[in-house]
Enzyme design. Structure first.
Site, short mmCIF file in Angstrom:
data_model
loop_
_atom_site.label_atom_id
_atom_site.label_comp_id
_atom_site.label_asym_id
_atom_site.label_seq_id
_atom_site.Cartn_x
_atom_site.Cartn_y
_atom_site.Cartn_z
N ILE A 109 0.84 -1.19 0.00
CA ILE A 109 0.00 0.00 0.00
C ILE A 109 0.88 1.25 0.00
CG2 ILE A 109 -0.19 -0.08 2.53
CD1 ILE A 109 -3.03 1.08 2.26
N CYS A 110 0.38 2.30 -0.66
CA CYS A 110 1.00 3.62 -0.64
C CYS A 110 2.46 3.57 -1.10
CB CYS A 110 0.86 4.23 0.76
SG CYS A 110 1.19 6.00 0.84
N GLY A 111 3.38 4.08 -0.32
CA GLY A 111 4.78 4.15 -0.73
C GLY A 111 5.40 2.82 -1.03
N THR A 113 4.03 0.52 -2.76
CA THR A 113 3.77 0.22 -4.17
C THR A 113 4.82 0.89 -5.05
OG1 THR A 113 2.27 2.11 -4.50
CG2 THR A 113 1.29 0.03 -3.76
N ALA A 161 -2.67 -1.00 -3.18
CA ALA A 161 -3.68 -0.05 -2.76
C ALA A 161 -3.10 1.35 -2.63
CB ALA A 161 -4.30 -0.47 -1.43
#
Length: 211
Positions: A109-111, A113, A161
């Site tokens: 998720i977030c960073g 990814t 995500a």
């Protein structure tokens, strides 16, 4: 049934809120269907030195990344943080490839990814992130054709995500682990997204409290 291990990678500046929904349901098992697989959660660090989350919480990793075993692994969870570009986190990115090649799911998720994108890991999967422009600036990324404008995306064993979608992140993880009946997962998601009491009562009927 022997418990399987959920590995949560932790690093300085970790975004506390992003894994919260998923971890709460995985650890409590309160929505799990009867006979579902049970899990333990282990925190993993680049080393065993304590890390400090964005919220100021100190976490001492249970194990280092070199101690992770695929033998009884159920999931590797990678959370957003400001320091993913630090070279000391490269080993967990290599471990990510091993998980996926072994058919063991990875959820980012977030960073996190962005870290996977820069390693080229997202190129062959349908995926999402904070924004397509965020990934396009990364030199190692060439998977733009597989980017999906959704809060969370599950493609086989890879879940990705946006940092704004911890609830959808949790929903995809629980669905991939296949431990919650679809009706219960839908009611749970609807309760948190709509805040309508009817979904609370729906869950109460599905999981009555023992008196």
């Amino acid at each position: 049934m022997k418990e399987k291990t959920i590995y949560l990678y932790v690093l300085d500046t970790l975004s506390d809120w992003e894994p919260g929904y998923a971890l709460a349901e995985i650890n409590s098992g309160r929505m799990f269907r009867k006979g579902a697989q049970k899990f333990i959660v282990q925190t993993v660090g680049a080393g065993k030195e304590p890390i400090t989350t964005m919220g100021g919480i100190k976490i001492k990793p249970d194990i280092s990344v070199t101690e992770v075993s695929l033998k009884n692994a159920a999931l590797l969870m990678l959370i957003g943080a400001d320091l993913w570009d630090d070279p000391k986190h490269r080993p967990v990115l290599s471990l990510t490839r091993q998980f996926l090649e072994s058919g063991i799911p990875v959820a980012a998720i977030c960073g996190a990814t962005g870290a996977l994108a820069n390693e080229g890991i997202l190129d062959e999967y349908r995926h999402t992130s904070n924004d397509p422009g965020y990934l396009k600036q990364l030199q190692g990324y060439s998977g733009g054709d597989n980017y999906v404008m959704e809060p969370a995306v599950r493609d086989g064993d890879l879940i990705t995500a946006s940092g704004l979608a911890p609830l959808e992140f949790a929903r995809e993880i629980l669905a991939r682990l296949d431990v919650v009946e679809p009706a219960a997962l839908t009611a749970w998601y609807n309760l948190y997204t709509t805040r309508e009491a009817k979904y609370f009562y729906e869950l109460s009927e599905l999981f009555p409290q023992e008196g």
